[in-house]
Design a protein around this motif. Structure first.
Motif, PDB file in Angstrom:
ATOM      1  N   GLN A 198       2.228 -17.340  -2.670  1.00 47.60           N
ATOM      2  CA  GLN A 198       1.161 -17.417  -1.668  1.00 47.60           C
ATOM      3  C   GLN A 198       0.529 -18.809  -1.686  1.00 47.60           C
ATOM      4  OE1 GLN A 198      -0.620 -14.274  -3.645  1.00 47.60           O
ATOM      5  NE2 GLN A 198       0.988 -12.920  -2.960  1.00 47.60           N
ATOM      6  N   PRO A 199       1.328 -19.835  -1.397  1.00 48.48           N
ATOM      7  CA  PRO A 199       0.787 -21.198  -1.454  1.00 48.48           C
ATOM      8  C   PRO A 199      -0.253 -21.437  -0.357  1.00 48.48           C
ATOM      9  CG  PRO A 199       2.974 -21.199  -0.483  1.00 48.48           C
ATOM     10  CD  PRO A 199       2.714 -19.795  -0.969  1.00 48.48           C
ATOM     11  N   GLU A 200      -1.214 -22.272  -0.680  1.00 48.24           N
ATOM     12  CA  GLU A 200      -2.237 -22.625   0.300  1.00 48.24           C
ATOM     13  C   GLU A 200      -1.841 -23.916   1.002  1.00 48.24           C
ATOM     14  OE1 GLU A 200      -7.009 -23.435   0.725  1.00 48.24           O
ATOM     15  OE2 GLU A 200      -6.245 -22.283  -0.971  1.00 48.24           O
ATOM     16  N   ILE A 201      -1.964 -23.909   2.318  1.00 47.81           N
ATOM     17  CA  ILE A 201      -1.630 -25.076   3.137  1.00 47.81           C
ATOM     18  C   ILE A 201      -2.906 -25.856   3.434  1.00 47.81           C
ATOM     19  CG2 ILE A 201      -0.723 -25.862   5.353  1.00 47.81           C
ATOM     20  CD1 ILE A 201       0.786 -23.194   5.544  1.00 47.81           C
ATOM     21  N   GLY A 202      -2.819 -27.170   3.297  1.00 45.34           N
ATOM     22  CA  GLY A 202      -3.903 -28.050   3.713  1.00 45.34           C
ATOM     23  C   GLY A 202      -3.357 -29.060   4.708  1.00 45.34           C
ATOM     24  N   ILE A 203      -4.089 -29.297   5.768  1.00 47.98           N
ATOM     25  CA  ILE A 203      -3.637 -30.227   6.809  1.00 47.98           C
ATOM     26  C   ILE A 203      -4.759 -31.203   7.106  1.00 47.98           C
ATOM     27  CG2 ILE A 203      -2.823 -30.462   9.186  1.00 47.98           C
ATOM     28  CD1 ILE A 203      -1.958 -27.480   8.960  1.00 47.98           C
ATOM     29  N   VAL A 205      -1.478 -19.222   2.650  1.00 48.45           N
ATOM     30  CA  VAL A 205      -2.923 -19.121   2.820  1.00 48.45           C
ATOM     31  C   VAL A 205      -3.386 -20.398   3.533  1.00 48.45           C
ATOM     32  CG1 VAL A 205      -5.153 -18.998   1.625  1.00 48.45           C
ATOM     33  CG2 VAL A 205      -3.167 -17.755   0.724  1.00 48.45           C
ATOM     34  N   TYR A 206      -4.223 -20.222   4.539  1.00 45.60           N
ATOM     35  CA  TYR A 206      -4.746 -21.356   5.302  1.00 45.60           C
ATOM     36  C   TYR A 206      -6.241 -21.135   5.469  1.00 45.60           C
ATOM     37  CZ  TYR A 206      -5.191 -24.750   9.104  1.00 45.60           C
ATOM     38  OH  TYR A 206      -5.547 -25.823   9.878  1.00 45.60           O
ATOM     39  N   ARG A 207      -7.036 -22.130   5.117  1.00 48.29           N
ATOM     40  CA  ARG A 207      -8.496 -22.017   5.229  1.00 48.29           C
ATOM     41  C   ARG A 207      -9.017 -23.058   6.206  1.00 48.29           C
ATOM     42  NH1 ARG A 207     -10.638 -20.995  -0.906  1.00 48.29           N
ATOM     43  NH2 ARG A 207      -8.740 -20.013  -1.635  1.00 48.29           N
ATOM     44  N   ALA A 208     -10.019 -22.657   6.959  1.00 48.58           N
ATOM     45  CA  ALA A 208     -10.636 -23.568   7.919  1.00 48.58           C
ATOM     46  C   ALA A 208     -12.129 -23.251   8.007  1.00 48.58           C
ATOM     47  CB  ALA A 208      -9.998 -23.403   9.295  1.00 48.58           C
ATOM     48  N   THR A 209     -12.933 -24.295   8.053  1.00 51.36           N
ATOM     49  CA  THR A 209     -14.366 -24.055   8.231  1.00 51.36           C
ATOM     50  C   THR A 209     -14.605 -23.502   9.630  1.00 51.36           C
ATOM     51  OG1 THR A 209     -14.756 -26.326   9.000  1.00 51.36           O
ATOM     52  CG2 THR A 209     -15.033 -25.902   6.633  1.00 51.36           C
ATOM     53  N   PHE A 244     -22.582 -21.396   8.845  1.00 53.05           N
ATOM     54  CA  PHE A 244     -21.408 -22.136   8.378  1.00 53.05           C
ATOM     55  C   PHE A 244     -20.622 -21.270   7.416  1.00 53.05           C
ATOM     56  CE2 PHE A 244     -19.127 -25.189   5.741  1.00 53.05           C
ATOM     57  CZ  PHE A 244     -18.632 -26.057   6.700  1.00 53.05           C
ATOM     58  N   SER A 245     -19.345 -21.074   7.708  1.00 53.99           N
ATOM     59  CA  SER A 245     -18.510 -20.234   6.846  1.00 53.99           C
ATOM     60  C   SER A 245     -17.103 -20.809   6.749  1.00 53.99           C
ATOM     61  CB  SER A 245     -18.470 -18.801   7.392  1.00 53.99           C
ATOM     62  OG  SER A 245     -17.952 -18.793   8.703  1.00 53.99           O
ATOM     63  N   MET A 246     -16.330 -20.221   5.839  1.00 53.80           N
ATOM     64  CA  MET A 246     -14.939 -20.607   5.629  1.00 53.80           C
ATOM     65  C   MET A 246     -14.071 -19.414   6.010  1.00 53.80           C
ATOM     66  SD  MET A 246     -12.909 -23.073   4.442  1.00 53.80           S
ATOM     67  CE  MET A 246     -13.853 -24.088   3.320  1.00 53.80           C
ATOM     68  N   ASN A 247     -13.160 -19.632   6.946  1.00 51.47           N
ATOM     69  CA  ASN A 247     -12.232 -18.587   7.376  1.00 51.47           C
ATOM     70  C   ASN A 247     -10.923 -18.719   6.621  1.00 51.47           C
ATOM     71  OD1 ASN A 247     -14.081 -17.749   9.374  1.00 51.47           O
ATOM     72  ND2 ASN A 247     -13.364 -19.362  10.728  1.00 51.47           N
ATOM     73  N   THR A 248     -10.375 -17.596   6.179  1.00 54.47           N
ATOM     74  CA  THR A 248      -9.096 -17.585   5.489  1.00 54.47           C
ATOM     75  C   THR A 248      -8.095 -16.804   6.329  1.00 54.47           C
ATOM     76  OG1 THR A 248     -10.173 -17.660   3.328  1.00 54.47           O
ATOM     77  CG2 THR A 248      -7.876 -16.945   3.365  1.00 54.47           C
ATOM     78  N   TYR A 249      -6.901 -17.398   6.475  1.00 51.63           N
ATOM     79  CA  TYR A 249      -5.818 -16.799   7.257  1.00 51.63           C
ATOM     80  C   TYR A 249      -4.598 -16.617   6.365  1.00 51.63           C
ATOM     81  CZ  TYR A 249      -8.471 -18.443  11.332  1.00 51.63           C
ATOM     82  OH  TYR A 249      -9.439 -18.684  12.254  1.00 51.63           O
ATOM     83  N   HIS A 250      -3.772 -15.629   6.691  1.00 46.00           N
ATOM     84  CA  HIS A 250      -2.453 -15.484   6.077  1.00 46.00           C
ATOM     85  C   HIS A 250      -1.421 -15.755   7.160  1.00 46.00           C
ATOM     86  CE1 HIS A 250      -3.822 -12.691   2.564  1.00 46.00           C
ATOM     87  NE2 HIS A 250      -4.290 -13.925   2.471  1.00 46.00           N
ATOM     88  N   ILE A 251      -0.499 -16.642   6.837  1.00 46.40           N
ATOM     89  CA  ILE A 251       0.589 -17.007   7.754  1.00 46.40           C
ATOM     90  C   ILE A 251       1.877 -16.498   7.137  1.00 46.40           C
ATOM     91  CG2 ILE A 251       1.837 -18.925   8.811  1.00 46.40           C
ATOM     92  CD1 ILE A 251      -0.828 -20.532   8.567  1.00 46.40           C
ATOM     93  N   MET A 252       2.603 -15.695   7.877  1.00 48.82           N
ATOM     94  CA  MET A 252       3.845 -15.110   7.355  1.00 48.82           C
ATOM     95  C   MET A 252       5.011 -16.055   7.506  1.00 48.82           C
ATOM     96  SD  MET A 252       2.796 -12.409   6.162  1.00 48.82           S
ATOM     97  CE  MET A 252       1.495 -11.256   6.283  1.00 48.82           C
TER      98      MET A 252
END
Length: 152
Positions: free
Chosen positions: A73-78, A111-115, A144-152
């Motif tokens: 479940q690696p986290e992606i940062g862009i 895992v992808y997170r975005a404010t 202000f929050s942090m959203n977490t997504y799962h990308i298949m």
């Protein structure tokens, strides 16, 4: 160096010290009252990071990273420089790197997170097929929050 589309890709593993310095630099771009909470979220899981530095004709475009704390479940940062945003570049490159990563590693999901304030980043997560799984309120007064997504 590899090439994806018209972009040059340089791959490297980022050590903990460099990753922590990058996290601090990122946090410093946010209001003071958000920094500590944001840093705690950034440091929650990441350990080793695969970094793909992107350039075009020698000009720095940005970076895409995959943390490897949990390889399934690696986290992606862009991070793309402003002139390269909102052109579909992030989507094309991230899609290609996700496919490459999946060929080399067994992955359940990414895992992808975005404010919450980063509309482009949230849209990218959804375009990549991300399903929202969690929202962490960082500072309620600023909505202000942090959203977490799962990308298949």
């Amino acid at each position: 160096m590899n090439t994806i589309y018209e972009f040059e890709i340089n791959e490297k593993i980022v050590d903990d010290n460099e990753r922590q310095q990058r996290d601090v630099q990122l946090a410093e771009t946010f209001p003071v009252e958000l920094r500590e909470k944001l840093l705690s979220i950034l440091n929650e899981n990441e350990k080793s990071v695969f970094s793909y530095s992107i350039s075009k004709n020698g000009e720095y475009v940005g970076e895409i990273t995959f943390s490897n704390e949990n390889p399934q479940q690696p986290e992606i940062g862009i991070e793309l420089e402003e002139p390269f945003q909102r052109q579909g570049i992030g989507y094309r490159l991230t899609s290609a790197l996700i496919e490459r990563y999946k060929k080399e590693h067994k992955v359940d999901y990414f895992v992808y997170r975005a404010t919450s304030t980063n509309i482009g980043s949230n849209a990218l997560a959804k375009k990549l097929g991300g399903k929202p799984v969690k929202e962490v309120v960082i500072l309620k007064e600023l909505n202000f929050s942090m959203n977490t997504y799962h990308i298949m």
